[in-house]
Design a protein around this motif. Structure first.
Motif, PDB file in Angstrom:
ATOM      1  N   GLU A   1       3.703   3.031  14.273  1.00 27.56           N
ATOM      2  CA  GLU A   1       3.066   2.834  12.980  1.00 27.56           C
ATOM      3  C   GLU A   1       3.502   3.898  11.985  1.00 27.56           C
ATOM      4  O   GLU A   1       2.707   4.392  11.188  1.00 27.56           O
ATOM      5  CB  GLU A   1       1.544   2.825  13.118  1.00 27.56           C
ATOM      6  CG  GLU A   1       1.049   1.625  13.917  1.00 27.56           C
ATOM      7  CD  GLU A   1      -0.290   1.895  14.580  1.00 27.56           C
ATOM      8  OE1 GLU A   1      -1.100   2.588  13.975  1.00 27.56           O
ATOM      9  OE2 GLU A   1      -0.474   1.428  15.719  1.00 27.56           O
TER      10      GLU A   1
ATOM     11  N   TRP B   1       2.616  11.041  19.631  1.00 30.98           N
ATOM     12  CA  TRP B   1       2.288  11.412  21.006  1.00 30.98           C
ATOM     13  C   TRP B   1       0.846  11.894  21.074  1.00 30.98           C
ATOM     14  O   TRP B   1       0.065  11.491  21.938  1.00 30.98           O
ATOM     15  CB  TRP B   1       3.251  12.495  21.490  1.00 30.98           C
ATOM     16  CG  TRP B   1       2.797  13.136  22.755  1.00 30.98           C
ATOM     17  CD1 TRP B   1       2.778  12.584  23.994  1.00 30.98           C
ATOM     18  CD2 TRP B   1       2.244  14.446  22.882  1.00 30.98           C
ATOM     19  NE1 TRP B   1       2.266  13.469  24.894  1.00 30.98           N
ATOM     20  CE2 TRP B   1       1.927  14.620  24.240  1.00 30.98           C
ATOM     21  CE3 TRP B   1       1.998  15.481  21.986  1.00 30.98           C
ATOM     22  CZ2 TRP B   1       1.366  15.795  24.712  1.00 30.98           C
ATOM     23  CZ3 TRP B   1       1.446  16.650  22.457  1.00 30.98           C
ATOM     24  CH2 TRP B   1       1.131  16.797  23.807  1.00 30.98           C
ATOM     25  N   ALA B   2       0.487  12.753  20.112  1.00 30.73           N
ATOM     26  CA  ALA B   2      -0.864  13.305  20.108  1.00 30.73           C
ATOM     27  C   ALA B   2      -1.887  12.185  20.033  1.00 30.73           C
ATOM     28  O   ALA B   2      -2.936  12.243  20.656  1.00 30.73           O
ATOM     29  CB  ALA B   2      -1.035  14.268  18.933  1.00 30.73           C
ATOM     30  N   ALA B   3      -1.576  11.145  19.276  1.00 34.82           N
ATOM     31  CA  ALA B   3      -2.538  10.062  19.103  1.00 34.82           C
ATOM     32  C   ALA B   3      -2.362   8.967  20.156  1.00 34.82           C
ATOM     33  O   ALA B   3      -2.968   7.909  20.042  1.00 34.82           O
ATOM     34  CB  ALA B   3      -2.403   9.477  17.706  1.00 34.82           C
ATOM     35  N   GLY B   4      -1.526   9.223  21.138  1.00 34.86           N
ATOM     36  CA  GLY B   4      -1.368   8.251  22.218  1.00 34.86           C
ATOM     37  C   GLY B   4      -0.635   6.986  21.808  1.00 34.86           C
ATOM     38  O   GLY B   4      -0.820   5.938  22.406  1.00 34.86           O
ATOM     39  N   LYS B   5       0.189   7.084  20.766  1.00 35.61           N
ATOM     40  CA  LYS B   5       0.949   5.906  20.338  1.00 35.61           C
ATOM     41  C   LYS B   5       2.350   5.893  20.938  1.00 35.61           C
ATOM     42  O   LYS B   5       2.960   4.844  21.069  1.00 35.61           O
ATOM     43  CB  LYS B   5       1.059   5.870  18.817  1.00 35.61           C
ATOM     44  CG  LYS B   5      -0.247   5.515  18.149  1.00 35.61           C
ATOM     45  CD  LYS B   5      -0.118   5.592  16.646  1.00 35.61           C
ATOM     46  CE  LYS B   5      -1.481   5.426  16.001  1.00 35.61           C
ATOM     47  NZ  LYS B   5      -1.510   5.924  14.640  1.00 35.61           N
TER      48      LYS B   5
ATOM     49  N   ASP C   1       0.827  -1.202   0.000  1.00 34.35           N
ATOM     50  CA  ASP C   1       0.000   0.000   0.000  1.00 34.35           C
ATOM     51  C   ASP C   1       0.868   1.261   0.000  1.00 34.35           C
ATOM     52  O   ASP C   1       1.589   1.519   0.951  1.00 34.35           O
ATOM     53  CB  ASP C   1      -0.889  -0.018   1.253  1.00 34.35           C
ATOM     54  CG  ASP C   1      -1.864   1.137   1.264  1.00 34.35           C
ATOM     55  OD1 ASP C   1      -1.777   2.005   0.370  1.00 34.35           O
ATOM     56  OD2 ASP C   1      -2.716   1.166   2.167  1.00 34.35           O
ATOM     57  N   PRO C   2       0.793   2.065  -1.057  1.00 31.66           N
ATOM     58  CA  PRO C   2       1.653   3.245  -1.138  1.00 31.66           C
ATOM     59  C   PRO C   2       1.270   4.316  -0.124  1.00 31.66           C
ATOM     60  O   PRO C   2       2.035   5.235   0.130  1.00 31.66           O
ATOM     61  CB  PRO C   2       1.430   3.747  -2.571  1.00 31.66           C
ATOM     62  CG  PRO C   2       0.074   3.256  -2.926  1.00 31.66           C
ATOM     63  CD  PRO C   2      -0.094   1.941  -2.217  1.00 31.66           C
ATOM     64  N   GLN C   3       0.069   4.208   0.451  1.00 25.37           N
ATOM     65  CA  GLN C   3      -0.357   5.229   1.410  1.00 25.37           C
ATOM     66  C   GLN C   3       0.268   5.019   2.786  1.00 25.37           C
ATOM     67  O   GLN C   3       0.235   5.895   3.629  1.00 25.37           O
ATOM     68  CB  GLN C   3      -1.880   5.202   1.563  1.00 25.37           C
ATOM     69  CG  GLN C   3      -2.628   5.734   0.359  1.00 25.37           C
ATOM     70  CD  GLN C   3      -2.567   7.246   0.280  1.00 25.37           C
ATOM     71  OE1 GLN C   3      -2.770   7.922   1.281  1.00 25.37           O
ATOM     72  NE2 GLN C   3      -2.259   7.770  -0.880  1.00 25.37           N
ATOM     73  N   LYS C   4       0.792   3.827   2.992  1.00 24.19           N
ATOM     74  CA  LYS C   4       1.383   3.564   4.300  1.00 24.19           C
ATOM     75  C   LYS C   4       2.676   4.353   4.431  1.00 24.19           C
ATOM     76  O   LYS C   4       3.509   4.337   3.524  1.00 24.19           O
ATOM     77  CB  LYS C   4       1.674   2.068   4.431  1.00 24.19           C
ATOM     78  CG  LYS C   4       0.971   1.431   5.618  1.00 24.19           C
ATOM     79  CD  LYS C   4       1.184  -0.055   5.679  1.00 24.19           C
ATOM     80  CE  LYS C   4       2.483  -0.376   6.372  1.00 24.19           C
ATOM     81  NZ  LYS C   4       2.797  -1.804   6.351  1.00 24.19           N
ATOM     82  N   PRO C   5       2.852   5.075   5.521  1.00 24.36           N
ATOM     83  CA  PRO C   5       4.089   5.849   5.644  1.00 24.36           C
ATOM     84  C   PRO C   5       5.318   4.935   5.655  1.00 24.36           C
ATOM     85  O   PRO C   5       5.227   3.773   6.043  1.00 24.36           O
ATOM     86  CB  PRO C   5       3.936   6.569   6.986  1.00 24.36           C
ATOM     87  CG  PRO C   5       2.864   5.837   7.717  1.00 24.36           C
ATOM     88  CD  PRO C   5       1.985   5.206   6.692  1.00 24.36           C
ATOM     89  N   ILE C   6       6.417   5.498   5.213  1.00 19.10           N
ATOM     90  CA  ILE C   6       7.640   4.711   5.193  1.00 19.10           C
ATOM     91  C   ILE C   6       8.100   4.501   6.628  1.00 19.10           C
ATOM     92  O   ILE C   6       8.274   5.445   7.386  1.00 19.10           O
ATOM     93  CB  ILE C   6       8.754   5.429   4.416  1.00 19.10           C
ATOM     94  CG1 ILE C   6       8.217   5.982   3.100  1.00 19.10           C
ATOM     95  CG2 ILE C   6       9.903   4.474   4.147  1.00 19.10           C
ATOM     96  CD1 ILE C   6       9.282   6.610   2.230  1.00 19.10           C
ATOM     97  N   GLN C   7       8.265   3.239   6.981  1.00 19.81           N
ATOM     98  CA  GLN C   7       8.656   2.940   8.357  1.00 19.81           C
ATOM     99  C   GLN C   7      10.004   2.245   8.376  1.00 19.81           C
ATOM    100  O   GLN C   7      10.390   1.617   7.413  1.00 19.81           O
ATOM    101  CB  GLN C   7       7.632   2.000   8.998  1.00 19.81           C
ATOM    102  CG  GLN C   7       6.223   2.520   8.921  1.00 19.81           C
ATOM    103  CD  GLN C   7       5.233   1.576   9.567  1.00 19.81           C
ATOM    104  OE1 GLN C   7       5.591   0.707  10.345  1.00 19.81           O
ATOM    105  NE2 GLN C   7       3.975   1.765   9.246  1.00 19.81           N
TER     106      GLN C   7
ATOM    107  N   THR D   1       3.970   6.383  24.191  1.00 19.74           N
ATOM    108  CA  THR D   1       3.625   6.517  25.603  1.00 19.74           C
ATOM    109  C   THR D   1       4.708   5.833  26.419  1.00 19.74           C
ATOM    110  O   THR D   1       5.555   5.113  25.871  1.00 19.74           O
ATOM    111  CB  THR D   1       2.301   5.790  25.906  1.00 19.74           C
ATOM    112  OG1 THR D   1       2.476   4.402  25.544  1.00 19.74           O
ATOM    113  CG2 THR D   1       1.148   6.359  25.115  1.00 19.74           C
TER     114      THR D   1
ATOM    115  N   PHE E   1       8.957   6.238  12.269  1.00 24.57           N
ATOM    116  CA  PHE E   1       8.711   6.972  11.027  1.00 24.57           C
ATOM    117  C   PHE E   1      10.075   7.196  10.384  1.00 24.57           C
ATOM    118  O   PHE E   1      10.974   7.759  11.002  1.00 24.57           O
ATOM    119  CB  PHE E   1       8.048   8.309  11.349  1.00 24.57           C
ATOM    120  CG  PHE E   1       7.809   9.178  10.139  1.00 24.57           C
ATOM    121  CD1 PHE E   1       7.295   8.639   8.968  1.00 24.57           C
ATOM    122  CD2 PHE E   1       8.080  10.532  10.182  1.00 24.57           C
ATOM    123  CE1 PHE E   1       7.063   9.438   7.860  1.00 24.57           C
ATOM    124  CE2 PHE E   1       7.853  11.335   9.078  1.00 24.57           C
ATOM    125  CZ  PHE E   1       7.341  10.788   7.914  1.00 24.57           C
TER     126      PHE E   1
END
Ligand code: SF4
Ligand code: FES
Lengths: 627, 442, 324
Positions: B366, B374-378, B311-317, B380, B340
């Motif tokens: 992710e 941080w904003a999305a609580g990932k 999926d090209p929409q997935k950020p490069i990790q 922690t 990221f």
């Protein structure tokens, strides 16, 4: 019980009695003295510096006696009674939110949107009831309702139990003349007050904008529609963090965090309301209604609704359209029965403030496409016409309000708002609000400064300072490269005013987020920029915004200047419309349902647009032909 | 071509009833345009709107099933020319070819080794292709039965001789092998055979024009489970044909070419066959037949397939695994960041720049940046603890201090609590790492 | 019905870039090579002219590499110690179009050799081969800012392809390329916007667009190759659609990425399911290159002679006798 210690603050002469080993930062807050701080008391922003003059203070963490000189208030504990000096630099200044003024593009007040019929949500009804007779023997309450029905067209009425208990006396003592103060909405009326006889007392209302950074209140006479006064100040919740996320975390994770946040904002509002009432010689019992506009998080905190899930995927607010509450339930400075209405939100990151802005702008009445941009700590954008409306939100950061910038400040006296740089010699001249010695830069000044630095080639298009230029204004400071805008001899604060490489990065990110949001909106609607018929800008940069500069740095799209209108604080004005017109309120409610929220984090499109916009003015230069 | 969100919106009732589960009709329209939901979810569609939407939603390329009903290999249904526009739908099937004159047991042994484990994923070839070189129907049938019984994958049967094909099919009832191929010469009988046995069929011609004609004829006979073979075998010509077929289907909705296309690797040497197949895989084959069958040869091809169809929409990790920068020792500092890739690489280069060896611990957020996660609580304290544990940091270093990105200084307390490690708040910008390291770790 | 091929109409084509300079042109190369100039998507000859075939560069180091796997020994063991010999081997033995000299020794964490030393190595390699030369710094910006200008000066007029210029470090290299007449590699981190931004920054310093080759950065197969692939595809489409700041030819440093991976280097014993390392390593490199050629790569930088052979064959087949 733990022993309390006293913390004295000079030169204010205030004192806080706190538990031993409370941080000086919390003590200052208790004493009602706001300290600067953007890290929520984590000890990292280094803005809360104070001087301990006397008494035992300990370093948090190590427990060692704190050093001499300036210390961080949030990292210093009062081990006993202490005396503390708060330097001017560390104070949250008392702040006058600009509410008018003239300049390049001055905030415009009138002519926005459709004019709604003056039909206040709250009014006084003066009734004369027929006295009961053996035949006409209906109950007092039925008698009152029947009379109200005739007057209002409402069907259902609600009354508080105490008022009901007093009803027989009220009617008879006024000799069957009675004045009911009603709040009407959707065919149902709340009797917020009952007075015997025909009372001439006024009905007052409040339009309240609870912003992340500032709070603004307008006091309105509901019978005439006139604004009696306006007041604004900082939202003192800032001491729990600059942005909504920090505050959500604080509310969620700290014991009593939520109630602390709520009490803080209520006390800020109350302070403004009390001031307005006093200045106008009015009484709080005559305030019967308030309409509140704020972003979704601010409304949650205002009502003390747990905001935890706003922040977590998939970003669900507890209530988007909270039910009306009573002033007494919130402790608001008004008649305890006064009805408090919060404007409905679209989604977690598009709140009632944007709905208010949409209402004010009349965007949903036009055939042509309007773009509404609210630039604050969060940037929210709304695009559409009478057929469709799409909104996005992005985190722009507080840079345009002066946050996160070394010498950033809000638009107040001493803030640089215009900058000129002569080519070749790189000499700088600045203009400040109030024409006094410069203290820092407000949003308008920062935008101007960035545009001029780029035009002079002192920064390249990527925002990098070109250190090989021969001018002493370019130098290496503690935070890396910086440009000296004002030498200390000319500055109001006795220090060189500089713009650092990191400041520029922050500004670039803020403008890129806004522009990327606009691009994503247009993409979602499959429209070209040229299709936008007019652009309305709301936000707290200052009293004016130089459109040319804002385009030159790529914050705003490159459209003819006449397409732009600066509406200033749209939220409070929209709230005021709702206060005065039932029609406007139902329109706002309809708008909240009609606006389609587009979640930007769901696709990588935004990221890509964002990086493209991290350039001056933009990576795609063809988007800015006039620059 | 699909309709845009706004175009779909215009067809909806615009009443915002919410019955579709979306807050507004426009939100629903955008989801339909993005293919995330079916238009049927709106119970208030007018018949005209329904018709228009259905027509627009029809895929430009048919989905073809090869093999048994329950476990078919799916090919086709592609809608794009470039993977950056939208994820490709069905992975190109890889078929390994064997001739009926070859040593079958040897083939089966090789074939069974063509399933791989890599980065927690399983890659495998999809089909066994049997070519009749013997000219002997009995031998072909025998080999087909052997493959059916032992290969464990659906079959491709390669012969233009209808009688040979017809002889093999009765023993493959329900297997639905791909019949390869119908030509201008044999198409009537071959099509009838395919139809009778419910088999997908390859249409083979000598030019695109001939292919177009032939496909139309076969469709007129009532068969639509088709794959296209332009007959080209030279690399450049195959590339040109595959590109034309895909463009015709997706861009022009050219009906005769609304089927998945296939290619044969023609190089004689296995390694060159793989390189050639990379061309066909990248540019539009939905099925490739090749002879290379050593694991070392097939693995790179399958790896590229997995990459290409992601999926090209997935950020490069980056992998959320600790990375040592420089000559680390147990005393080296530990920097926490997210996985990221941009964030990670900036941190990595600045840590290298600081010239003080260190560990970088990318927490699995992710693929979101520090502030976003941080904003999305990932990001922690608990997530950091998990990363420390999973990477065995306790045994790598002899201290218990970690550096937290300055932007999430607010996490210091909860991180300290969750991990039991001491937290040093690092600089907000990665550019400050060198200075920070000099001040703290020298 | 006759099927009419669908031919895309493009507004522009890829910039042509010449590498190297002959004596007549102020250098010492036996010949120059030209890359770019495509007026079509990769190898779609019916769509527009593809005047030049993609080039193969072979990577050599100025110091014996400690971490190249044993499979290189049969080809280079005797030449690792002398970059001149190594370069000759690549050109005459394995048919490299270009030699890509990586000045690893300058790395402060390795040998920390001086700029003068590096300049001397470059001269030596120039003397040893007649083809145009690509020179890469050690990868540490501070040091490269000393080394590369010195190299540029010593090889003035040779029209080297010099790298790497990056967004945070492009000025001194660009200035050196302008003064000493070289061509530049502009590298961006798998991001089309940064790629374009860097080209704008460099051309605004007045280096002509025809003297830039872009390196959009690539990962190895299995390690995010698809991201690099998509960026290159988009860069190429952008160029054809007329975006001048994306119109430069592209280079991919493939060998260095591939030969770091376990898939390329791990012996069969380590992961029996993956098969023999020999074919696997060669194909890991060739596959990465073949995929990127389909995305528009113009200069493929490889390490293994067998991968070079396979890719040369692939390019020949795809060019079908066209191009020079
Ligand atoms: S169910 Fe249909 S009409 Fe109702 S909101 Fe969804 S799309 Fe609109
Ligand atoms: S350092 Fe004390 S509040 Fe930020």
């Amino acid at each position: 019980m733990t022993r309390k210690v006293a913390v004295f603050f000079s030169p204010d002469g205030r004192v806080a009695h706190v538990k031993r080993n409370t941080s000086l930062w919390e003590a200052a807050a208790q004493a009602g003295l706001g300290l600067k701080g953007t890290c929520g008391g984590a000890g990292t922003c280094k803005r809360c510096q104070v001087l301990v003059r006397d008494g035992p203070a300990l370093e948090k963490g190590t427990g060692l006696p704190s050093g001499a000189g300036l210390v961080l208030a949030c990292q210093t504990l009062a081990a006993g009674s202490v005396t503390v000096d708060i330097p001017q630099d560390s104070r949250l200044a008392e702040h006058k939110v600009l509410l008018g003024g003239e300049d390049v593009l001055t905030e415009s007040d009138a002519d926005l949107g459709r004019i709604y019929r003056l039909q206040p949500l709250c009014r006084k009804v003066r009734l004369t009831l027929a006295a009961p007779t053996p035949e006409g023997n209906m109950s007092d309450w039925s008698r009152l309702q029947a009379a109200l029905r005739g007057e209002t067209g409402c069907d259902t009425f609600r009354i508080s139990l105490p008022d009901l208990r007093r009803l027989a006396e009220t009617l008879r003592s006024g000799n069957w003349q009675v004045t009911a103060t009603l709040v009407e909405a959707a065919g149902c009326a709340d009797i917020v007050r009952l007075e015997p006889g025909h009372s001439a007392g006024p009905a007052l209302g409040l339009a309240i904008d609870v912003g992340t950074t500032t709070v603004v209140v307008h006091l309105v006479d509901l019978e005439t529609g006139l604004v009696l006064g306006k007041k604004g100040t900082y939202n003192k919740q800032a001491r729990f963090g600059d942005d909504v996320i920090t505050r959500i975390v604080y509310a969620t994770e700290q014991e009593n965090g939520l109630s602390q946040l709520q009490e803080t904002v209520i006390s800020v509002v109350n302070q403004l309301v009390t001031g307005l009432l006093a200045e106008n010689g009015r009484h709080r019992r005559d305030v019967h209604l308030a309409v509140v506009a704020g972003n979704t998080t601010m409304i949650h905190l205002f009502l003390a609704l747990p905001p935890a899930y706003i922040r977590l995927e998939p970003y669900i607010p507890l209530a988007g359209s909270p039910p009306p509450v009573r002033a007494a339930e919130l402790g608001l400075a008004a008649n305890p029965h006064a009805v408090i209405l919060c404007l409905p939100a679209v989604a977690s990151y598009v709140g009632g403030d944007i709905v208010a802005g949409a209402l004010l702008s009349g965007i949903a009445q036009e055939q042509e496409v309007t773009l509404f941009i609210d630039i604050g700590t969060n940037g929210e954008m709304l695009l559409g016409n009478r057929d469709w409306l799409v909104a996005v939100a992005c985190s722009a950061g507080p840079a345009f309000e002066g946050g996160g910038i070394t010498f950033g400040m809000r638009a107040m006296q001493g803030a640089v708002e215009r900058v000129a740089i002569t080519p070749e010699s790189y000499e700088v001249t600045v203009e400040t609000i109030g024409g006094v010695r410069p203290l820092g830069l407000c949003g308008s000044g920062l935008i101007d400064c960035l545009a001029k630095l780029c035009a002079a080639g002192i920064i390249n298009r990527a925002g990098q300072l070109q250190m090989d230029f021969a001018t002493p204004r370019l130098r290496r400071g503690d935070d890396g490269p910086e440009f000296v805008l004002v030498w200390q001899e000319e500055a109001g604060g006795g220090k060189d005013i500089v713009l650092t490489g990191n400041d520029i990065k922050n500004l670039l990110r803020a403008k890129a987020a806004v522009y990327a949001g606009i691009r994503c909106l247009l993409k979602a609607a499959e429209l070209e920029m040229e299709a936008v018929w007019k652009v309305l800008i709301a936000g707290g940069f200052g009293s004016h915004l130089n459109i040319r500069d804002a385009i030159a740095i790529g914050l705003l799209p490159d459209l003819p200047a006449e397409k732009f209108t600066f509406v200033g604080n749209a939220a409070v004005k929209g709230a005021r419309l709702c206060l005065l017109s039932q029609e406007a309120l139902s329109e706002a409610q309809a708008l909240a349902k009609k606006i389609t929220y587009l979640e930007l984090s769901a696709g990588s499109d935004f990221m890509e647009e964002f990086v493209a916009a991290l350039f001056l003015p933009h990576t795609d230069l063809s988007l800015f032909p006039s620059v | 071509m699909g309709l845009t969100g706004l175009e779909i919106y215009k067809l909806l009732p615009k009443t915002n009833t919410g019955d579709c589960g979306f807050p507004t009709c426009l939100a629903f329209a955008m989801a339909v345009a993005a293919g995330k939901i079916n238009q049927e979810k709106c119970p208030h569609l007018s018949p005209e709107a329904r018709e228009t939407l259905e027509a627009a939603a029809a895929p430009p390329m048919r989905l073809v099933r090869i093999g048994p009903e329950q476990t078919p290999v799916l090919v086709g249904n592609e809608t794009e020319l470039f993977r950056h526009d939208k994820r490709f739908n069905n992975q190109c099937a890889i078929a390994v070819e064997v001739a009926d004159t070859e040593d079958m047991p040897a083939f089966l042994q090789d074939f069974s080794a063509l399933t791989f484990e890599r980065v927690g994923q399983r890659y495998s070839v999809d089909l066994a292709a049997l070519r009749c070189t013997s000219g002997d129907a009995g031998r072909f049938r025998e080999a087909a039965v052997l493959l059916r019984n032992s290969a464990g994958k659906p079959l491709v049967l390669i012969s233009e001789d209808v009688s040979i094909m017809a002889a093999a099919l009765p023993v493959l009832v329900g297997d639905r092998p791909l019949l390869c191929a119908a030509t201008p010469q044999n198409y009537r009988d071959m099509t009838e055979l395919a139809q009778k046995n419910g088999c997908p069929l390859v249409v083979r011609a000598k030019s695109l024009t001939e292919l177009s004609d032939l496909t139309e004829k076969i469709v007129r006979l009532g068969h639509r489970e088709l794959l296209l073979d332009s007959g080209s075998r030279e690399t450049a010509a195959v590339l040109a044909d595959l590109t034309q077929l895909r463009r015709a289907a997706v861009r022009k909705r050219y009906q005769p070419f609304a089927y998945p296309a296939m290619a044969f690797a023609s190089a004689t040497e296995p390694l060159a066959e793989i390189v050639q197949s990379i061309v066909f895989l990248s540019k539009y084959a939905s099925l490739i037949v090749l002879k290379a069958r050593q694991p070392a040869q097939v693995l790179p091809l399958l790896t590229w397939r997995a990459n290409l169809y992601s999926d090209p929409q997935k950020p490069i990790q980056v992998e959320p695994k600790v990375v040592a920068v420089g000559a680390v020792s147990p005393a080296s500092p530990v920097y926490v960041t997210t996985n990221f890739s941009l964030t990670f690489f900036i941190v990595e280069s600045e840590v290298a720049n600081s010239k003080i060896p260190a560990y970088i611990l990318p927490v699995n957020t992710e693929g979101t940046s520090v502030l976003t996660s941080w904003a999305a609580g990932k990001l922690t304290g608990a997530a950091i603890y998990k990363a420390l544990q999973e990477n065995g940091l306790e045994s790598r270093v002899n201290h218990k201090t970690l550096v937290l990105p300055g932007y999430v200084a607010v996490l210091s307390g909860s991180t300290q609590e969750a991990t039991g490690w001491k937290v040093l708040v690092g600089p907000r910008e990665a550019s400050g790492i060198a200075k920070f390291a000099r001040e703290n770790f020298r | 019905m006759v099927f009419m091929p669908i031919v895309e109409k493009y507004r522009s084509k890829v910039q042509e870039v010449v590498l190297g300079a002959t004596r007549a042109q102020g250098g010492t190369r036996d010949f120059t090579v030209t890359v770019g100039g495509e007026a079509a998507l990769p190898f779609l000859h019916y769509e527009g002219q593809i005047p030049h075939r993609p080039l193969i560069g072979m990577e050599i180091w100025d110091t014996a590499p400690a971490d190249w796997p044993a499979c290189f020994a049969p080809y280079f063991a005797d030449s690792f110690r002398d970059p001149a010999v190594w370069a000759q081997r690549c050109v005459s033995g394995y048919g490299a179009d270009l030699v890509v000299l990586h000045l690893k020794s300058a790395d402060p964490d390795l040998l920390d050799t001086s700029p003068e030393h590096c300049a001397a190595v470059v001269s030596k390699v120039l003397n040893a081969v007649g083809c145009p030369l690509v020179v890469l710094g050690c990868g540490k910006p501070e040091k490269d800012n000393l080394v590369l200008p010195a190299v540029a000066e010593a090889a003035a007029g040779e029209n080297l392809l010099l790298g790497l210029a990056e967004q945070n470090n492009y000025k001194s290299l660009t200035a050196a390329a302008i003064v000493y007449k070289h061509t530049l590699i502009a590298q961006s981190p798998i991001d089309i916007n940064i790629c374009k931004q860097l080209n704008i920054l460099i051309t605004e310093m007045n280096l002509p667009a025809g003297r830039i080759v872009i390196d959009p950065t690539t990962a190895a197969l299995g390690y995010g190759l698809e991201y690099g692939y998509s960026i290159m595809e988009r860069v190429r489409i952008g160029a054809l659609q007329g975006d001048a700041m994306l119109s430069m030819p592209m280079i991919g440093n493939i060998g260095a990425e591939v030969w770091r991976t376990r898939e390329a280097t791990a012996p069969a014993e380590e992961n029996p399911g993956w098969g023999e390392q020999h074919d696997r390593g060669i194909l890991w490199e060739a596959t990465t290159a073949a995929a990127l050629l389909q995305a528009g790569l113009d200069i493929v930088v490889l390490r293994h002679p067998e991968a070079v052979r396979l890719i040369r064959q692939n390019i020949t087949e795809l060019m079908g006798g066209r191009g020079v």
